[in-house]
Design an enzyme around this catalytic site. Structure first.
Site, PDB file in Angstrom:
ATOM      1  CD  GLU A  66      -1.674  -2.425   1.587  1.00  0.00           C
ATOM      2  OE1 GLU A  66      -0.463  -2.652   1.867  1.00  0.00           O
ATOM      3  OE2 GLU A  66      -2.572  -3.287   1.717  1.00  0.00           O
ATOM      4  CG  PHE A 128      -9.639  -9.568  11.768  1.00  0.00           C
ATOM      5  CD1 PHE A 128      -8.384 -10.025  12.169  1.00  0.00           C
ATOM      6  CD2 PHE A 128      -9.942  -9.570  10.417  1.00  0.00           C
ATOM      7  CE1 PHE A 128      -7.455 -10.473  11.243  1.00  0.00           C
ATOM      8  CE2 PHE A 128      -9.030 -10.020   9.474  1.00  0.00           C
ATOM      9  CZ  PHE A 128      -7.778 -10.477   9.894  1.00  0.00           C
ATOM     10  CD  GLN A 129      -7.021  -7.400   8.307  1.00  0.00           C
ATOM     11  OE1 GLN A 129      -7.912  -7.168   7.491  1.00  0.00           O
ATOM     12  NE2 GLN A 129      -5.860  -7.943   7.971  1.00  0.00           N
ATOM     13  CE  LYS A 178     -17.205  -6.393   4.613  1.00  0.00           C
ATOM     14  NZ  LYS A 178     -16.492  -7.644   4.912  1.00  0.00           N
ATOM     15  CG  MET A 490      22.722  11.800   1.793  1.00  0.00           C
ATOM     16  SD  MET A 490      23.913  12.973   1.086  1.00  0.00           S
ATOM     17  CE  MET A 490      23.008  13.606  -0.301  1.00  0.00           C
TER      18      MET A 490
END
Ligand SMILES: Cc1cc2nc3c(=O)[nH]c(=O)nc-3n(C[C@H](O)[C@H](O)[C@H](O)COP(=O)(O)OP(=O)(O)OC[C@H]3O[C@@H](n4cnc5c(N)ncnc54)[C@H](O)[C@@H]3O)c2cc1C
Ligand SMILES: Cc1ncc(C[n+]2csc(CCOP(=O)(O)OP(=O)(O)O)c2C)c(N)n1
Ligand SMILES: [Mg+2]
Length: 584
Positions: A66, A128-129, A178, A490
């Site tokens: 993502e 959940f999640q 949802k 760097m």
């Protein structure tokens, strides 16, 4: 679940209120906002939205992480000026977006991220999640929403677009439960239109400010325009050019401003700041007037503030009033859109004779005009600067170059001369390694007809290399140049200069990048001498698919000049004599 609407072809639902599911409303609203391309990754809490996608004329690119979706939306936006869109599920999907959102925030890039969340009844139960993504992203979004009612989806998404692109742009997140995606509501696109943006009370400058600015310009002997990213965001390129040309004022650019004023223009000085050319920073330190246009006096640009441009009066034109007098105290703050302010200022500015000042700057360039490397003999080593200079020469400077973060990023800024806005895409404020590959994919979707190059380090490339699969699945063509120095270069440079050469954790083992490309079905070639560069670049450009070039460059090269963090702008570390590949 879902309605029977198939909204692929007709736009009736945008003009006639229609009952749709929340999931359908998400897409219908995006279509109404002109979106044709999104980047995302599915999961349970956003599945209703994915299920409804087939009904809408929007192309969804499946990413591999993502973070990649957020960077692609960001690259899409930087290349096109439009709002980029990223989609993710709840929990880990949403948290994976965070680095990409923060990257967009620090560089004021308009993106809209849409996440699913658990059903509203489960919010706050550690379901959940479930994560509090609006809480997590509060400091790195311009605004965010949590939506748990279907009828609120369209107004929230429409507001998100308005907020993302208005005034100072930035990322906005819309988190939708949802159950709100599953229920139905009447979708009325017109009624969901947000109220017009209220002007910030400080965004009113008086005529006296403009008159004062014009007077300072008229009376100045050593003026410099500081050209920033706001020029590109405002679309003020021609106004800045008119100001520079009319009053014969030289122009120094920030990293994110590169391209906003043509590199080949005689008034272009080059990049200012930590890795800017010596004459640019000296001009700023010697100036008696700075005209800051859409730039925010970042610490990479100013060095120590106490010693910054002490001889100069300062005019600052900036859309975000919070930036005025924040880092640098100014004499004339002008709050407003740069293009609008300059359009009012320009009629008050008359021609001036800038010849003496321009001549003295020219003299200070001296013999170390590093841009003239193209004619230097091949010393047998491959230097990143040469590679980038050759890519510039061979592409005619016409490519969109998307860099990662590190030494190669600075060499790109020094040796690829950008003539036009939106041809350099780079993470300036957050300095996010892993940005280049996904942002380039986004840029290619925004500008399919343009040649797109990734310039990435061996370290940063590995952070998001999984997006090579996205390239293959989408069948797009970009060219990838890995500047492979075997180090987190760097950081190695800082260790060399400031940590007694203690190269702790910076030597880097990498996979064979050509084989890695091959494993994805992508062609590639390793290059280790300068003589091979041109043919390799030509091969990459003429290949029909994406092509990866692994440039095996000198490992212990440093970016010069460098102003150590916390030093004054004129206190530069210069390239030691004898170590300069350009002086060999
Ligand atoms: C390794 C590394 C090294 C770096 N070295 C350098 C360096 O040497 N030199 C350098 O310059 N940078 C350097 N940077 C980048 C630096 O950190 C900053 O990101 C950069 O200087 C910011 O440029 P900016 O102020 O033009 O852009 P931004 O940070 O994007 O700021 C743009 C400003 O314009 C304003 N604006 C936006 N829209 C409008 C509008 N319509 N009208 C008016 N104003 C508007 C915004 O409100 C904002 O204040 C480096 C970064 C990295 C990662
Ligand atoms: C995500 C992230 N982690 C760490 C850093 C700190 N950092 C800045 S530049 C750099 C080294 C980059 O190495 P590489 O990608 O090989 O590029 P090079 O400097 O060698 O050109 C690191 C670790 C960062 N900018 N971003
Ligand atoms: Mg490296």
């Amino acid at each position: 679940m879902g309605t029977n609407a198939n909204l692929q072809g007709s736009n009736d639902h945008l003009t006639t209120p229609t009952r749709l599911t929340g999931a359908e409303i998400v897409w219908a609203t995006l279509v109404g906002e002109g979106v044709t391309q999104v980047f995302g990754y599915p999961g349970g809490a956003i599945l209703p939205v994915y299920d409804a996608l087939r009904k809408f004329p929007i192309h969804h690119t499946l990413v591999r992480h993502e973070q990649g979706a957020a960077h692609m939306a960001d690259g899409y936006s930087r290349a096109s000026g439009k709002v980029g869109v990223a989609i993710a599920t709840s929990g880990p999907g949403a948290t994976n977006l965070v680095t990409g959102i923060a990257t967009a925030m620090l560089d004021s890039i308009p993106i809209v991220c849409i996440t699913g969340n658990v059903s509203s009844k489960l919010l706050g139960t550690d379901a959940f999640q479930e994560v509090d993504i609006t809480g997590i992203t509060l400091p790195v979004t311009k605004h965010n929403f949590i939506i748990s009612r279907t009828e609120d989806i369209a107004p929230a998404i429409r507001s998100a677009f308005q907020i993302a692109r208005s005034a100072r742009p930035g990322p906005v997140l819309v988190d939708i439960t949802k159950d709100a995606q599953q229920a139905t509501a009447i979708f009325d696109f017109e009624a969901a239109k947000p109220r017009p943006v209220r002007q910030h009370p400080m965004r009113k400058y008086e005529d006296t400010g403009l008159d004062h600015a014009a007077e300072l310009i008229r009376n100045s002997k050593r003026p410099v325009i500081l050209a920033g990213h706001g020029i590109i965001e405002s679309g003020a390129e021609s106004q800045v050019r008119a100001l520079a040309e009319r009053a014969q004022i030289p122009v120094a650019l920030t990293l994110l401003g590169l391209g906003a004023f043509p590199a080949s223009h005689p008034l272009n000085l080059g990049m200012m700041g930590m890795h800017g050319e010596a004459w640019v920073n000296h001009s700023i330190q010697e100036a008696d007037l700075l005209i800051a246009c859409g730039m925010r006096f970042d610490d990479r640009v100013t060095g120590t503030i106490a010693t910054y441009a002490t001889k100069a009066k300062k005019i600052h034109i900036e859309v975000d009033p919070a930036e005025l007098n924040k880092n640098i105290k100014v004499d004339v703050p002008l709050a407003g859109d740069l293009r609008e302010v300059l359009e009012e200022l320009l009629p008050r500015v008359s021609g001036r004779d800038g010849a003496a000042w321009l001549k003295s700057i020219d003299a200070s360039k001296g013999a170390v005009a590093v841009r003239d490397i193209k004619n230097l003999p091949d010393s047998g080593h491959l230097y990143a600067a040469h590679v980038i200079h050759d890519i510039w020469r061979i592409t005619g400077g016409n490519a969109i170059v998307v860099t990662d973060v590190g030494q190669h990023q600075m060499w790109e800024a020094q040796y690829y001369h950008h003539e036009k806005s939106r041809t350099l895409i780079t993470s300036g404020g957050l300095g996010t390694m892993g940005f280049a590959l996904p942002a380039a994919i986004g840029a290619k979707f925004a500008c399919p007809e343009k040649e797109v190059w990734v310039v990435a380090g061996d370290g940063g490339f590995q952070m998001t290399a999984a997006e090579l699969s996205t390239i293959v699945q989408e069948g797009i063509k970009i060219n990838i140049a890995i500047i492979n120095n075997g180090y987190l270069g760097m950081v190695r440079q800082w260790q060399e200069f400031f940590y007694d050469g203690n190269y702790e954790s910076t030597p880097l083992v990498s996979p064979d990048f050509v084989k890695l490309a091959g494993a994805h079905g992508i062609q590639g070639r390793a290059v280790s001498t300068r003589g091979e560069v041109e043919a390799a670049v030509d091969e990459a450009r003429s290949a029909t698919g994406t092509f990866l070039l692994n440039f095996m460059v000198e490992g212990k090269e440093s970016v010069y000049p460098m102003i150590p963090a916390g030093s004054a702008l004129h206190e530069m570390i210069r390239r030691p004599a004898g170590k300069d590949p350009l002086e060999e």
